[in-house]
Design an enzyme around this catalytic site. Structure first.
Site, PDB file in Angstrom:
ATOM      1  N   PHE A  24       0.846  -1.198   0.000  1.00  0.00           N
ATOM      2  CA  PHE A  24       0.000   0.000   0.000  1.00  0.00           C
ATOM      3  C   PHE A  24       0.878   1.244   0.000  1.00  0.00           C
ATOM      4  O   PHE A  24       1.770   1.393   0.839  1.00  0.00           O
ATOM      5  CB  PHE A  24      -0.917   0.018   1.228  1.00  0.00           C
ATOM      6  CG  PHE A  24      -1.797   1.229   1.285  1.00  0.00           C
ATOM      7  CD1 PHE A  24      -2.882   1.345   0.437  1.00  0.00           C
ATOM      8  CD2 PHE A  24      -1.536   2.263   2.178  1.00  0.00           C
ATOM      9  CE1 PHE A  24      -3.707   2.469   0.483  1.00  0.00           C
ATOM     10  CE2 PHE A  24      -2.345   3.381   2.229  1.00  0.00           C
ATOM     11  CZ  PHE A  24      -3.437   3.490   1.381  1.00  0.00           C
ATOM     12  N   GLY A  25       0.621   2.136  -0.950  1.00  0.00           N
ATOM     13  CA  GLY A  25       1.337   3.407  -1.038  1.00  0.00           C
ATOM     14  C   GLY A  25       0.407   4.565  -0.759  1.00  0.00           C
ATOM     15  O   GLY A  25      -0.720   4.608  -1.275  1.00  0.00           O
ATOM     16  N   TYR A  26       0.859   5.524   0.040  1.00  0.00           N
ATOM     17  CA  TYR A  26       0.017   6.660   0.426  1.00  0.00           C
ATOM     18  C   TYR A  26       0.716   8.002   0.220  1.00  0.00           C
ATOM     19  O   TYR A  26       0.112   9.047   0.401  1.00  0.00           O
ATOM     20  CB  TYR A  26      -0.392   6.533   1.898  1.00  0.00           C
ATOM     21  CG  TYR A  26       0.795   6.396   2.824  1.00  0.00           C
ATOM     22  CD1 TYR A  26       1.427   7.524   3.350  1.00  0.00           C
ATOM     23  CD2 TYR A  26       1.309   5.143   3.142  1.00  0.00           C
ATOM     24  CE1 TYR A  26       2.536   7.398   4.172  1.00  0.00           C
ATOM     25  CE2 TYR A  26       2.406   5.014   3.969  1.00  0.00           C
ATOM     26  CZ  TYR A  26       3.023   6.137   4.479  1.00  0.00           C
ATOM     27  OH  TYR A  26       4.124   6.013   5.291  1.00  0.00           O
ATOM     28  N   GLY A  27       1.986   7.986  -0.156  1.00  0.00           N
ATOM     29  CA  GLY A  27       2.748   9.218  -0.397  1.00  0.00           C
ATOM     30  C   GLY A  27       3.294   9.184  -1.809  1.00  0.00           C
ATOM     31  O   GLY A  27       2.545   9.044  -2.776  1.00  0.00           O
ATOM     32  N   SER A  28       4.619   9.272  -1.923  1.00  0.00           N
ATOM     33  CA  SER A  28       5.222   9.289  -3.259  1.00  0.00           C
ATOM     34  C   SER A  28       4.993   7.995  -4.023  1.00  0.00           C
ATOM     35  O   SER A  28       5.053   7.984  -5.254  1.00  0.00           O
ATOM     36  CB  SER A  28       6.723   9.588  -3.161  1.00  0.00           C
ATOM     37  OG  SER A  28       7.394   8.571  -2.439  1.00  0.00           O
ATOM     38  N   GLU A  99      12.872   3.597   1.203  1.00  0.00           N
ATOM     39  CA  GLU A  99      12.154   4.013   2.403  1.00  0.00           C
ATOM     40  C   GLU A  99      13.026   3.939   3.663  1.00  0.00           C
ATOM     41  O   GLU A  99      12.509   3.891   4.773  1.00  0.00           O
ATOM     42  CB  GLU A  99      10.901   3.143   2.575  1.00  0.00           C
ATOM     43  CG  GLU A  99       9.995   3.102   1.359  1.00  0.00           C
ATOM     44  CD  GLU A  99       9.377   4.447   1.010  1.00  0.00           C
ATOM     45  OE1 GLU A  99       9.181   5.276   1.931  1.00  0.00           O
ATOM     46  OE2 GLU A  99       9.101   4.684  -0.180  1.00  0.00           O
TER      47      GLU A  99
END
Length: 194
Positions: A24-28, A99
């Site tokens: 799950f990605g929520y930023g870049s 990250e």
């Protein structure tokens, strides 16, 4: 916890032996997927809210002048919308490095727009990491973002690209959009070439 979380993340073995894992990605990760993926779908996770409370010493700022990037903080009842990627475990070497500035790989339930869900992974920089900057008014966050630049470019481009990506997905995020509004009032515009 040190700034570099690469070694800690390599110990995460929950999905060892899996041929693929949802991330799950929520930023870049929403707008900059610099890794191969099998599938990509809009998704959300529950109990977390997106906040620009994490310092960036290696991408959108420097050790002397850190930028601010997105992390997730727990909030009962909250929903964070983003993008999920189905990846092979081989991609985690690259993602752990990307990250590494305080983010830990954690397991989470990922929910898709069709109502289905799956257990997957998310990178979260918790308040225990050395780069965590914590809460601040959106105006102060915008001021810091407006003046920060790092090896990956201007911090403001990160925020503006995220706001544009969320808007393109038809998603709302009051925190991100308020920081964007302050940047626009300061005359900060997205870079023409990135």
């Amino acid at each position: 916890m040190s700034f570099d979380t690469t070694a800690i993340n390599k110990l995460m073995d929950k999905f060892d032996g899996h041929h693929s894992v949802w991330l799950f990605g929520y930023g870049s990760l929403i707008f900059k997927a610099d890794f191969p993926f099998i599938e990509r779908r809009p998704a959300l996770i529950k109990g977390w809210t997106r906040r620009f409370w994490q310092g960036s010493h290696d991408h959108r700022g420097t050790a002397a002048a850190p930028g601010r990037v997105a992390t997730l903080v727990p909030q009962p009842g909250a929903i964070c919308e983003g993008m999920a990627y189905l990846v092979t475990p081989e991609e985690f070497e690259h993602l752990d490095y990307r990250e590494k500035n305080g983010y830990l790989r954690l397991s989470t339930d990922i929910f898709f727009e069709d109502g289905s869900s799956v257990e997957g992974l998310v990178y979260i920089a918790t308040e225990e990491n050395a780069a965590f900057l914590g809460a601040a008014p959106e105006l102060d966050i915008a001021r810091q973002i407006a003046t920060s630049t790092g090896p990956s470019g201007r911090n403001s481009d990160y925020l503006l690209d995220l706001a544009a990506a969320l808007r393109a997905m038809g998603k709302q995020d009051a925190h991100v959009f308020e920081i964007e509004r302050h940047l626009q009032q300061m005359g900060v515009k997205a870079s023409a070439a990135r």
